[in-house]
Scaffold this active site. Structure first.
Site, PDB file in Angstrom:
ATOM      1  N   ASN A 101       3.406  -3.283  -1.174  1.00  0.00           N
ATOM      2  CA  ASN A 101       3.136  -2.621   0.107  1.00  0.00           C
ATOM      3  C   ASN A 101       1.616  -2.473   0.219  1.00  0.00           C
ATOM      4  OD1 ASN A 101       2.881  -0.903   2.277  1.00  0.00           O
ATOM      5  ND2 ASN A 101       3.883   0.859   1.282  1.00  0.00           N
ATOM      6  N   LYS A 142      -0.117  -1.450   2.613  1.00  0.00           N
ATOM      7  CA  LYS A 142      -0.528  -0.322   3.472  1.00  0.00           C
ATOM      8  C   LYS A 142      -1.651  -0.770   4.408  1.00  0.00           C
ATOM      9  CE  LYS A 142       1.175   2.795   0.006  1.00  0.00           C
ATOM     10  NZ  LYS A 142       1.171   4.098  -0.608  1.00  0.00           N
ATOM     11  N   HIS A 181       8.899   4.888   5.060  1.00  0.00           N
ATOM     12  CA  HIS A 181       7.936   5.227   4.015  1.00  0.00           C
ATOM     13  C   HIS A 181       7.484   6.675   4.207  1.00  0.00           C
ATOM     14  CE1 HIS A 181       4.382   5.310   1.542  1.00  0.00           C
ATOM     15  NE2 HIS A 181       4.908   4.296   0.889  1.00  0.00           N
ATOM     16  N   GLU A 207       4.722   7.996   4.094  1.00  0.00           N
ATOM     17  CA  GLU A 207       3.519   8.143   4.941  1.00  0.00           C
ATOM     18  C   GLU A 207       3.893   8.089   6.417  1.00  0.00           C
ATOM     19  OE1 GLU A 207       1.334   5.063   2.917  1.00  0.00           O
ATOM     20  OE2 GLU A 207       1.318   6.345   1.136  1.00  0.00           O
ATOM     21  N   GLU A 267      11.066   6.735  -3.723  1.00  0.00           N
ATOM     22  CA  GLU A 267       9.646   6.972  -3.963  1.00  0.00           C
ATOM     23  C   GLU A 267       9.368   8.473  -3.936  1.00  0.00           C
ATOM     24  OE1 GLU A 267       7.201   3.279  -2.865  1.00  0.00           O
ATOM     25  OE2 GLU A 267       7.425   4.457  -1.051  1.00  0.00           O
ATOM     26  N   GLY A 292       0.487   7.080  -5.047  1.00  0.00           N
ATOM     27  CA  GLY A 292      -0.971   7.028  -5.001  1.00  0.00           C
ATOM     28  C   GLY A 292      -1.652   8.130  -5.798  1.00  0.00           C
ATOM     29  N   SER A 350       3.089   4.942  -8.049  1.00  0.00           N
ATOM     30  CA  SER A 350       2.167   4.706  -9.161  1.00  0.00           C
ATOM     31  C   SER A 350       2.752   3.804 -10.247  1.00  0.00           C
ATOM     32  CB  SER A 350       1.676   6.031  -9.753  1.00  0.00           C
ATOM     33  OG  SER A 350       0.962   6.752  -8.768  1.00  0.00           O
TER      34      SER A 350
HETATM   35  P1  PGA Z   1       1.559   3.509  -5.042  1.00  0.00           P
HETATM   36  O1  PGA Z   1       2.353   3.436  -3.657  1.00  0.00           O
HETATM   37  O2  PGA Z   1       2.111   2.389  -5.897  1.00  0.00           O
HETATM   38  O3  PGA Z   1       0.107   3.296  -4.680  1.00  0.00           O
HETATM   39  O4  PGA Z   1       1.814   4.837  -5.631  1.00  0.00           O
HETATM   40  C1  PGA Z   1       3.716   3.117  -3.596  1.00  0.00           C
HETATM   41  C2  PGA Z   1       4.163   3.143  -2.165  1.00  0.00           C
HETATM   42  O5  PGA Z   1       3.727   4.019  -1.416  1.00  0.00           O
HETATM   43  O6  PGA Z   1       4.957   2.284  -1.731  1.00  0.00           O
END
Ligand code: PGA
Length: 252
Positions: free
Chosen positions: A9, A11, A96, A98, A168, A174, A214
């Site tokens: 992803n 982003k 997601h 976000e 997640e 992140g 992460s």
């Molecule tokens: P990350 O994000 O691997 O940077 O923690 C995962 C995601 O949001 O899909």
């Protein structure tokens, strides 16, 4: 055997040329050395058509990170599932955290997006997961159950065969914090159980459930070794070719 998937992803990262370069290098690698998992690059909308062209006749799949909840019309700035499909992409990430938190997308709108995406022939990577306070107060099972039931459980059994669930935990996205393999396994097994109750054992057993949050080369193999973890949804590490490849190769 259910399908293993590693999806990157991206982003809101990568300008056009950078993104094409990253996709090309990942694509070249897996053309020479096919992966055990299905690999999906989920790029910003602007990259889709260009990356689709690069990936042609190769092994990698392509996805978007969001889609509109309406099929077409006067929705300035939105991108419909049909438009995504027309680029050559086959997947879309929906729900997601976000999108849920910054853009206030609730289960109802996410359900509409999922249905519309599926009816346009896209596969859906549907994200669920709790925030830190919910985990600390022991509410994570309840929160995830609610997201799964209200986001997906009015879909038909046939539609569910084109859904991938990504668990997640928001506190791990992140942040560098990762769920332990046992924490991931426990909730993945719980999610599979919900699908088993609703759609029956066979559909639940064939459902791919990804872990995200992460995930990196140093922890991927351990997380992916859990019986109900079928791959990963990778954010930050998907922007680095070598890290992403190492994570894909952690799939056994
Ligand atoms: P990350 O994000 O691997 O940077 O923690 C995962 C995601 O949001 O899909």
């Amino acid at each position: 055997m259910r399908k293993k998937i590693v999806a990157g992803n991206w982003k809101m990262n990568m300008e056009l040329a950078e993104g094409l370069k990253l996709a090309e290098s990942v694509d070249t690698y897996f053309r020479l050395k096919p992966s055990r998992a299905e690999v999906v690059l989920c790029t910003p909308f602007i990259h889709l058509a260009g990356v689709a062209e690069l990936l042609k006749d190769g092994k990698l799949c392509l996805g978007a990170q969001n889609c509109a909840s309406e099929p077409s019309g006067a929705y300035t700035g939105e991108i419909s599932p049909a438009m995504i499909k027309s680029t050559g992409a086959g997947y879309v990430i929906i729900g997601h955290s976000e999108r849920r938190s910054y853009y206030h997308e609730d289960n109802d709108i996410l359900n509409r997006k999922a249905k519309l995406a599926l009816s346009n022939g896209l596969k859906v990577i549907f994200c669920v997961g709790e925030v830190l306070g919910e985990r600390e107060s022991g509410k994570h099972f309840e929160v995830v159950k609610n997201q799964v039931e209200n986001g997906l459980f009015n879909l038909t059994a046939e539609e569910i065969t084109n859904v991938v669930v990504a668990y997640e935990p928001v506190w791990a996205i992140g942040t560098g914090l990762t769920a332990t393999p046992e924490q991931a396994q426990e909730i993945h097994q719980f999610i599979r159980g919900l699908f088993s109750e609703k759609y029956g054992k066979e559909i639940a057993e064939n459902l791919t459930i990804l872990y995200g949050g992460s995930c990196k080369p140093s922890n991927a193999a351990e997380i992916f070794s859990m019986p109900d973890v079928d791959g990963g949804l990778i954010g930050g590490a998907a922007l680095k070719k070598d890290d992403f490849i190492a994570i894909v190769e952690a799939i056994r």
